[in-house]
Design an enzyme around this catalytic site. Structure first.
Site, short mmCIF file in Angstrom:
data_model
loop_
_atom_site.label_atom_id
_atom_site.label_comp_id
_atom_site.label_asym_id
_atom_site.label_seq_id
_atom_site.Cartn_x
_atom_site.Cartn_y
_atom_site.Cartn_z
N SER A 201 0.82 -1.22 0.00
CA SER A 201 0.00 0.00 0.00
C SER A 201 0.85 1.27 0.00
CB SER A 201 -0.98 -0.03 1.17
OG SER A 201 -0.32 -0.22 2.39
N LYS A 226 2.07 -5.26 3.41
CA LYS A 226 3.23 -4.38 3.61
C LYS A 226 2.77 -2.93 3.50
CE LYS A 226 6.28 -2.21 1.30
NZ LYS A 226 6.42 -1.10 2.27
N PRO A 282 6.83 2.67 -11.65
CA PRO A 282 8.06 1.85 -11.66
C PRO A 282 7.98 0.67 -10.68
CG PRO A 282 8.60 4.20 -11.54
CD PRO A 282 7.12 4.10 -11.39
N GLU A 307 -2.96 -0.10 -9.04
CA GLU A 307 -3.46 1.26 -9.30
C GLU A 307 -2.27 2.19 -9.16
OE1 GLU A 307 -6.47 1.86 -10.36
OE2 GLU A 307 -7.10 -0.22 -10.10
N CYS A 341 -3.45 10.56 -6.21
CA CYS A 341 -3.19 10.06 -7.56
C CYS A 341 -4.09 10.78 -8.57
CB CYS A 341 -3.42 8.56 -7.60
SG CYS A 341 -4.93 8.14 -6.76
P1 NAD Z 1 5.67 3.85 -4.20
O1 NAD Z 1 5.59 3.08 -5.49
O2 NAD Z 1 6.96 4.51 -3.88
O3 NAD Z 1 5.36 2.89 -2.99
C1 NAD Z 1 4.19 2.14 -2.91
C2 NAD Z 1 4.47 0.95 -2.03
O4 NAD Z 1 5.36 0.07 -2.71
C3 NAD Z 1 5.15 1.30 -0.71
O5 NAD Z 1 4.61 0.50 0.31
C4 NAD Z 1 6.60 0.94 -0.99
O6 NAD Z 1 7.34 0.65 0.17
C5 NAD Z 1 6.43 -0.29 -1.84
N1 NAD Z 1 7.57 -0.68 -2.65
C6 NAD Z 1 8.57 0.08 -3.13
N2 NAD Z 1 9.40 -0.70 -3.87
C7 NAD Z 1 8.92 -1.95 -3.85
C8 NAD Z 1 9.32 -3.19 -4.44
N3 NAD Z 1 10.42 -3.29 -5.21
N4 NAD Z 1 8.56 -4.29 -4.21
C9 NAD Z 1 7.45 -4.20 -3.46
N5 NAD Z 1 7.02 -3.06 -2.89
C10 NAD Z 1 7.74 -1.95 -3.07
O7 NAD Z 1 4.46 4.89 -4.17
P2 NAD Z 1 4.08 5.96 -3.03
O8 NAD Z 1 5.07 7.09 -3.11
O9 NAD Z 1 3.85 5.33 -1.72
O10 NAD Z 1 2.66 6.43 -3.56
C11 NAD Z 1 2.55 7.40 -4.54
C12 NAD Z 1 2.18 6.79 -5.87
O11 NAD Z 1 0.98 6.04 -5.72
C13 NAD Z 1 1.87 7.85 -6.91
O12 NAD Z 1 2.42 7.48 -8.14
C14 NAD Z 1 0.35 7.84 -6.94
O13 NAD Z 1 -0.20 8.33 -8.14
C15 NAD Z 1 0.05 6.40 -6.71
N6 NAD Z 1 -1.32 6.20 -6.22
C16 NAD Z 1 -2.26 5.70 -7.08
C17 NAD Z 1 -3.57 5.51 -6.66
C18 NAD Z 1 -4.62 4.97 -7.60
O14 NAD Z 1 -5.66 4.55 -7.14
N7 NAD Z 1 -4.38 4.96 -8.90
C19 NAD Z 1 -3.92 5.81 -5.36
C20 NAD Z 1 -2.94 6.30 -4.49
C21 NAD Z 1 -1.64 6.47 -4.94
#
Ligand code: NAD
Length: 556
Positions: A201, A226, A282, A307, A341
């Site tokens: 999340s 996580k 990414p 998402e 987002c």
């Molecule tokens: P992020 O991708 O940095 O992190 C998301 C989650 O992934 C975190 O818990 C992080 O610790 C985990 N993570 C990072 N690397 C990982 C890996 N290699 N394997 C597994 N998990 C890993 O994103 P963020 O900064 O927390 O959130 C912002 C992003 O989320 C923005 O791009 C936003 O647009 C998007 N978002 C989208 C929606 C939607 O519904 N479309 C909603 C909320 C946020």
């Protein structure tokens, strides 16, 4: 036979009762927190209780609280000297233990009647709506830098709605059954997936954490959750609320972890049956690639739901109501510092209205209060989530200062001495294809492109083709033909499309949410389709007449 009939009668009685509860589900009312209201007093007390406190948050694996040596802290975004939570990262061994503990609970949980599982989520929603509301709001405000209203629409309303509506949809789904004929009965059994689900999340919505872990669990799955490092405080409270509501131990393992360590471990397990992800492109692409590299290892094809980000637009036509367009963009671009987002980050304004729109935007921009949302409820927005975000957004502002096609019209100041503050910033671009119009910034930065009003058809094409995302967008126009035209041209540009309304603020069950293209798999959390991702239906045919012959009539 008698006991089977009695069991059936009891289960039907249960079904009727829950049906009743499911039929009554409505959106949680959003409280106003006016001076003198009980909700305001309760919230102020909860905020006071958190002052200077650091909550200890363990991993929860196999029903036990576990501490590892890899200790971390979550800081308050608007006051980074306040450590709001102390937590620890699960390592690979602990994550593997969590997978085994989850798998050991899977069969029994999956066999539980869905009405019983739903009941836990109805109960959790009631706890969040009542006794736990002020606590979850205060933790979301202090930990993730939200204002009162932003915390209320997320950690109370949306989370409660997710739990209640998903539970209602899950119960109703039992009635989606295949047809039967007199000699045989067919039934569809909505099983959980065989294996475990990894829920990953983001920081920006407390509700999303609860939904990513909760929806699969509701459908009979076991989950490794996580949470994000910067939403630990609120997410742990959501987890504890589920346990308080009766979620048995081991159904959801709460495992803070380094992102890549978690990703590598879960995608490396033969038992992975799904990933429920919200976050950046990414990270999701990396997980998807790891799943494809490990395909030969899995017992079942993992379901991937993601998402991701957006580059959301407001298109203003010359027939638009200027006040709606201006207020809509101020809210959607700058609320929660643009860290939704769905936040608007590109505005297309016609040259005929631009002087008016610009004057109103700048006038209102001057009134926006950026600050500490816990001490001062008149704050409109606060700091961005952490140092990394602060630096990234600062980089974009520097880019705007240096690029010949960009002009900063308002804002642009950054100050991380107390918290990670970035002033809401309005930029004008002469080049509609400048990278600031296509890449996600995830901060309080809005870029405007002013177009010749008679070129609006070309601008609609431009909006559709400028960015790789397809999450949200809005059209502001009174001319119905233009609305129709924009809706057709932008059909694939937004999974959530708004007419004369801002592009943020989707409500569970009213606007199920998500987009395609680079924005994700568009599984629409908040709608009835979403829970289908977390079930692997089995069809049972029972025949009531003996089969007396193997030859077909025409053979005789
Ligand atoms: P992020 O991708 O940095 O992190 C998301 C989650 O992934 C975190 O818990 C992080 O610790 C985990 N993570 C990072 N690397 C990982 C890996 N290699 N394997 C597994 N998990 C890993 O994103 P963020 O900064 O927390 O959130 C912002 C992003 O989320 C923005 O791009 C936003 O647009 C998007 N978002 C989208 C929606 C939607 O519904 N479309 C909603 C909320 C946020």
């Amino acid at each position: 036979m008698l006991h089977i009939r009695r069991a059936l009668r009891q289960s039907w009685a249960g079904l009727r009762w829950h049906h009743c509860a499911a039929a009554e589900v409505k959106n949680e009312p959003i409280l106003e927190f006016k001076h003198g209201s009980p909700e305001r007093a309760a919230l102020q007390k909860a905020l006071q209780d958190l002052k200077g406190k650091t909550e200890e948050i363990p991993c929860v694996v196999g029903g036990e609280e576990v501490w590892t040596k890899d200790v971390r802290y979550q800081l308050s975004p608007f006051n980074h000297s306040h450590k709001v939570a102390k937590y620890c990262y699960a390592d690979k061994d602990l994550l593997n233990k969590a997978i085994n503990a989850a798998l050991s609970a899977r069969k029994e949980w999956d066999l539980k009647p869905v009405e019983d599982r739903a009941q836990i989520f109805f109960k959790a929603a009631d706890l969040l709506s009542g006794p736990r509301r002020a606590e979850i709001l205060a933790k979301t405000m202090i930990g993730q830098g939200k204002t009162v209203i932003q915390a209320e629409i997320d950690a109370a309303a949306e989370l409660i709605d997710f739990f209640r509506f998903n539970a209602k949809y899950a119960v109703q789904l039992q009635h989606e059954q295949p047809i039967s004929i007199p000699i045989s009965t067919n039934s569809m059994v909505y099983r959980g997936l065989e294996g475990f689900i990894a829920a990953v999340s983001p920081f920006n919505f407390t509700a999303i954490g609860g939904n990513l872990a909760g929806a699969p669990a509701l459908m009979g799955n076991v989950v490794l959750w996580k949470p994000s490092d910067t939403a630990m405080l609120s997410n742990y409270t959501v987890y504890k609320t589920l346990l308080e509501a009766g979620l048995p131990p081991n159904i959801i393992q709460f495992v803070p972890a380094d992102g890549p360590v978690f990703g590598d471990t879960v995608t490396g397990s033969e038992h992975l049956s799904g990933i429920n992800f919200t976050g950046s492109v990414p990270t999701f692409k990396r997980l998807w690639k790891q799943v494809s590299e490990n395909l030969d290892r899995y017992r079942t094809f993992p379901r991937l739901a993601g998402e991701c980000g957006g580059k959301n637009f407001h298109f203003v036509h010359k027939s638009a109501d200027v006040e709606s367009a201006v207020n809509g963009v101020l809210r959607s671009a700058f609320e929660y510092s643009g860290q939704k987002c769905s936040a608007c980050s590109r505005l297309y304004a016609p040259d005929s209205l631009w002087p008016q729109i610009k004057a109103r935007l700048l006038e209102e921009h001057g009134k926006i209060k950026v600050g500490n949302p816990a001490d001062d409820f008149s704050t409109f927005t606060s700091a961005v989530i952490d140092e990394k975000s602060f630096r990234r957004i600062q980089g974009w502002i520097k880019h705007a200062q240096e690029s010949p096609s960009l002009t900063i019209l308002a804002g642009g100041k950054c100050d991380n001495s107390v918290g990670y503050f970035v002033e809401p910033t309005i930029i004008e671009t002469k080049d509609p294809k400048e990278k600031i119009m296509s890449e996600e910034i995830f901060g309080p930065v809005l870029t405007v492109y002013v177009y010749p009003e008679n070129k609006y058809k070309e601008v609609l094409q431009l909006i559709d083709s400028t960015s790789p995302f397809g999450l949200t967008g809005a059209v502001f126009a009174q001319d119905k033909n233009v609305v129709q035209e924009a809706t057709a041209v932008l059909r694939n540009a937004a999974g959530n499309f708004y007419i004369n309304d801002k592009c943020t603020g989707a409500v569970v069950a009213q606007q199920p949410f998500g987009g395609s293209r680079a924005s994700g798999t568009n599984d629409k959390p908040g709608g009835p389709h979403y829970i289908l991702r977390w079930t692997s239906p089995q069809v049972i045919k029972e025949t009531h007449v003996p089969l007396n012959e193997w030859k077909y009539p025409y053979m005789q």
